[in-house]
Design an enzyme around this catalytic site. Structure first.
Site, mmCIF file in Angstrom:
data_model
loop_
_atom_site.group_PDB
_atom_site.id
_atom_site.type_symbol
_atom_site.label_atom_id
_atom_site.label_comp_id
_atom_site.label_asym_id
_atom_site.label_seq_id
_atom_site.Cartn_x
_atom_site.Cartn_y
_atom_site.Cartn_z
ATOM 1 N N ASP A 209 46.395 36.709 49.721
ATOM 2 C CA ASP A 209 46.997 35.747 48.799
ATOM 3 C C ASP A 209 48.151 36.468 48.097
ATOM 4 O O ASP A 209 47.998 37.635 47.722
ATOM 5 C CB ASP A 209 46.002 35.311 47.721
ATOM 6 C CG ASP A 209 44.714 34.744 48.309
ATOM 7 O OD1 ASP A 209 44.796 34.090 49.364
ATOM 8 O OD2 ASP A 209 43.645 34.957 47.709
ATOM 9 N N ASP A 248 47.246 33.574 53.638
ATOM 10 C CA ASP A 248 46.120 32.877 53.029
ATOM 11 C C ASP A 248 46.658 32.046 51.860
ATOM 12 O O ASP A 248 47.574 31.263 52.059
ATOM 13 C CB ASP A 248 45.036 33.886 52.648
ATOM 14 C CG ASP A 248 43.702 33.200 52.399
ATOM 15 O OD1 ASP A 248 43.510 32.074 52.887
ATOM 16 O OD2 ASP A 248 42.857 33.775 51.703
ATOM 17 N N ARG A 304 45.856 21.861 49.193
ATOM 18 C CA ARG A 304 45.366 22.667 48.066
ATOM 19 C C ARG A 304 46.433 22.868 46.997
ATOM 20 O O ARG A 304 46.932 23.971 46.802
ATOM 21 C CB ARG A 304 44.863 24.032 48.535
ATOM 22 C CG ARG A 304 43.731 23.956 49.527
ATOM 23 C CD ARG A 304 43.171 25.346 49.823
ATOM 24 N NE ARG A 304 42.111 25.249 50.829
ATOM 25 C CZ ARG A 304 41.560 26.301 51.431
ATOM 26 N NH1 ARG A 304 41.947 27.522 51.118
ATOM 27 N NH2 ARG A 304 40.607 26.133 52.317
#
Ligand code: CA
Length: 431
Positions: A209, A248, A304
């Site tokens: 991330d 990610d 998301r």
């Protein structure tokens, strides 16, 4: 600061406002979160490294300098100013490292694909020499690109063009952290792993991330731009009929993290942007994951934005843009297990093939407050639409999420916020 510069000039009765230069920019390193500004203002507020003594104020221009300043994620109050572009994929002498430099143990993507082809390998987890070599290679990259951030730390970009490339900033087991005015770009995983049991068809999983919050409390992310710029996943090939994902999350908030404010930031050109709560069975997240998201832009994000489990998330005055050429847009707001999202006055701009019913998706969700939404300029009741169009397996969401946000700045109309965010969100735009 531009405004001050201009006012001083007017004080001298000059009719010309002199444009500010980069070195006139206000030092934002000691700024602290305003006392009302979202969940990170609760329970003591967020000051980051504002208390740092002068010996712990650093200006860094490369990975080695950044790593020294981060001090292994120590809790010493510190202010780190990033100047120019810092690339995490570099060795200690500053030489650029590519995937081949990390590769070890005989790892080879072609051989990896041949070894774990579902048609011959089946659905078991990859194991054996190629998976071992992938893991060893990945560990070498992680040692370079995962940068731990400790408590009482402020990281800011200097001027308008600070970039941190290829890094995963990991705020783990830490309290009181500020990240501002910084572009975070392309946390690219050289060695994605095949997960045969994900989502029916299996899927590729990348490791990094750009910002990861794991058991982190009192975190303020402001005027950050995070994207895959340089390596969009949509340009990656498909292997085993699945996109070979290299990234990610942009900002994942997990592991009992709590009291987080994300403001005036841009999340762009990415698949899974922001996960708040990473598992339905992670019941330790109950009562935590309190996050405020305001005046952020989500542009060209597949899904998301955010997806929430457990958390009480205040989502106001955000701007969502799905571009005309969007490939595979899935949804924006994900309502998952025990989430308590309070959304108000957000604006969504989409091409014609994306419908209002696509914006919200629920798995296991029970409640969602969502009001004041604008859809392509028109007011829309996204709760009613979600309940009218949800699939037969989803239950209707109730509007009662059991709490009302108390800590926040003025809530603008979605139309006004949409314009302000387009002008003001992201790195290089603090004035
Ligand atoms: Ca993640």
């Amino acid at each position: 600061m531009r405004l001050r510069h201009c006012a001083a000039a007017l004080g001298l009765l000059s009719l010309v406002c002199v444009p500010a230069h980069a070195d006139d920019a206000r030092d934002i390193g000691r700024d602290t979160l305003a006392p009302y500004d979202g969940w990170a203002a609760a329970e003591g507020g967020t000051t980051g490294g504002a208390a740092a003594d002068d010996a712990h104020v650093y200006t860094v221009t490369d990975r080695a300098g950044l790593v020294r300043a981060l001090d292994g994620g120590s809790d010493t109050p510190k202010i780190i100013r990033i100047a120019g572009t810092v690339d995490a994929n570099t060795d200690d002498s500053g030489r650029r490292l590519d995937c081949a430099d990390y590769t070890t143990g005989g790892y080879d993507l072609k051989e990896y694909l041949a070894a774990y082809d579902p048609r011959t390998w089946g659905a078991a987890k990859p194991s054996g020499p190629q998976e071992e070599a992938r893991r060893a290679s990945a560990a070498r990259q992680a040692e370079r690109v995962v940068l731990p951030v400790g408590s009482h730390t402020t990281i800011v970009g200097l001027g308008d063009d600070a970039v941190l490339k290829g890094a995963s900033l990991r705020i783990k087991d830490a309290d009181n952290v500020i990240v501002r005015n910084l572009e975070l770009r392309d946390a690219y995983d050289c060695f994605p792993v095949w997960q045969p049991n994900t989502g029916g068809l299996g899927d590729w999983k990348a490791a990094y991330d750009t910002l990861e919050l794991d058991n982190a409390t009192h975190v303020w992310i402001d005027h950050v731009t995070a994207s895959d710029k340089g390596h969009p996943d949509e340009r990656e090939p498909a292997y085993f009929a699945r996109n070979h994902l290299r990234h990610d999350g942009l900002l994942d908030i997990t592991g009992g993290s709590d009291l987080v404010t994300v403001s005036w930031s841009r999340f762009a050109d990415h698949d899974k942007a922001m996960l708040i709560g990473n598992g339905d069975t992670v019941t330790g997240d109950r009562g935590k994951l309190r996050v405020t998201l305001h005046h952020n832009e989500f542009e060209s994000v597949v899904q998301r934005a955010p997806r929430v489990r457990f958390g009480r998330v205040h989502l106001y005055n955000n701007r969502y843009v799905v571009p005309d050429d969007a490939h595979g847009y899935r949804y924006s707001i994900g309502v998952s297990t025990e989430s308590r999202i309070y959304a108000e006055n957000n604006a969504f701009t989409t091409p014609a093939h994306v419908e209002a019913a696509d914006l919200v998706k629920s798995w296991n969700g029970t409640a969602l407050h969502i009001s004041g939404s604008l859809f392509n300029g028109y007011p829309v009741d996204l709760l009613a639409i979600n309940n009218a169009y949800n699939s037969g397996s989803e239950r209707d969401l109730t509007a009662d999420v059991g709490w009302t946000p108390a800590l926040h700045g003025p809530v603008d109309s979605a139309a006004a916020a949409d314009r302000a965010v387009a002008r003001g969100a992201g790195a290089g735009r603090i004035r």
